[in-house]
Design an enzyme around this catalytic site. Structure first.
Site, mmCIF file in Angstrom:
data_model
loop_
_atom_site.group_PDB
_atom_site.id
_atom_site.type_symbol
_atom_site.label_atom_id
_atom_site.label_comp_id
_atom_site.label_asym_id
_atom_site.label_seq_id
_atom_site.Cartn_x
_atom_site.Cartn_y
_atom_site.Cartn_z
ATOM 1 N N HIS A 41 0.847 -1.198 0.000
ATOM 2 C CA HIS A 41 0.000 0.000 0.000
ATOM 3 C C HIS A 41 0.883 1.250 0.000
ATOM 4 O O HIS A 41 0.566 2.242 -0.666
ATOM 5 C CB HIS A 41 -0.889 0.044 1.249
ATOM 6 N N VAL A 180 4.219 -5.599 -4.880
ATOM 7 C CA VAL A 180 5.408 -5.457 -4.022
ATOM 8 C C VAL A 180 5.596 -6.776 -3.287
ATOM 9 O O VAL A 180 4.650 -7.317 -2.710
ATOM 10 C CB VAL A 180 5.243 -4.290 -3.032
#
Ligand code: PAF
Length: 287
Positions: A41, A180
């Site tokens: 995030h 990620v």
């Protein structure tokens, strides 16, 4: 600026704030989340903050996208840590509405994106994407003109949101951002906290198996069934793994091209104990 001062809980206040920013000529970046933020995030917030004058993060665990028996009540929450991460990554504002603020009465409207919502995740969680499309429509309507950032880890969600924003003419540019990963390759997810350390080790197979599948396609394999079988067999070497699906599909339509052609995405949802993990990788098939 302290984390507390940045949290807005009312739709009216958020609208007024964002309208004032735009009226002053500032562009708005938006990162929709369900909280329990991690560095994945953080990378979305950083991308939004780099490209826009003011970035806000929504934190809302949306009941509409959880089926009965899923982890709505258990879904991890930590607003204070989320606020700190958001501010550190460049957000100016956090929108953290209550369920009552978002749904003051039972919602009678549902947004369904045909075709793209149907396969893979849609087959296993038949009500999930309508819940996502409905809340994202509502968030887009609240946010107004902006750029909105979504992670590629939820690839099918990203494809649905893109299509929905285009079909319904929301004044929102949808931006996809790369997955990620932890240093050992595990895709970051709020649900990774459900993994025991043994399950976490076994879950590394997802990244490895998807990479192997992509290498097969790069080496010339064009039969989606063969790619899916090889990837599934590799995941199944881990005793805790329970596969919901492994699929290789067109990256935009989510339909299965046979033979494989164009931009394709190899996706899986696999359970390890209490954690249901999503991961995917893409490749452009050479002509
Ligand atoms: O990806 C998520 O966290 C959620 O599905 C979203 C887009 C915030 C909608 O609740």
């Amino acid at each position: 600026m302290t984390a507390e001062t940045t949290i807005v809980t009312s739709i009216a206040e958020l609208r007024a704030t964002l309208d004032a920013e735009r009226a002053a000529g500032r562009s708005v970046g938006f990162v929709p989340t369900m909280g329990y933020l991690h560095d994945g995030h953080g990378s979305l917030i950083e991308a939004a903050a780099a490209a826009n004058d003011v970035t806000f993060v929504s934190i809302f665990v949306n009941p509409l996208q959880f089926a009965p028996g899923e982890d709505l009540e258990a879904y991890p929450r930590d607003l204070e840590a989320d606020a700190a991460l958001s501010v550190a990554a460049g957000a100016a504002l956090i929108f953290a509405p209550s369920v009552e603020e978002m749904y003051p009465e039972p919602i009678l409207t549902s947004v369904h994106v045909n075709t793209v919502s149907d396969p893979l995740e849609g087959r296993h969680r038949p009500t999930h994407f309508d819940g996502v499309s409905t809340v994202v429509s509502k968030l887009f309507a609240i946010a107004g003109p902006c750029r909105a950032y979504f992670g590629e880890k939820d690839w099918q969600q990203l494809a649905i949101v893109r299509r929905m924003a285009s079909d319904l003419s929301f004044p929102v540019e949808v931006v996809g951002c790369p997955i990620v990963r932890e240093p050992d390759g595990l895709a970051m997810s709020s649900r990774n906290v459900y993994l025991t350390s043994e399950e976490r080790t076994q879950a590394l197979v997802l990244n490895q198996a998807l990479r192997h599948g992509i290498e097969l396609i790069e080496a010339g394999e064009r039969d989606p069934d063969i790619v899916e079988r090889v990837v599934s067999a590799m995941i199944e070497t881990q005793p805790a793994a329970e596969i919901d699906y492994v699929g290789v599909v067109d990256a935009m339509t989510l339909l299965e091209p046979a033979p494989l052609a164009g931009e394709v995405r190899l996706l899986t949802a696999t359970r390890f104990g209490k954690a249901r993990l999503l991961d995917n990788m893409g490749v452009v098939v050479p002509d």
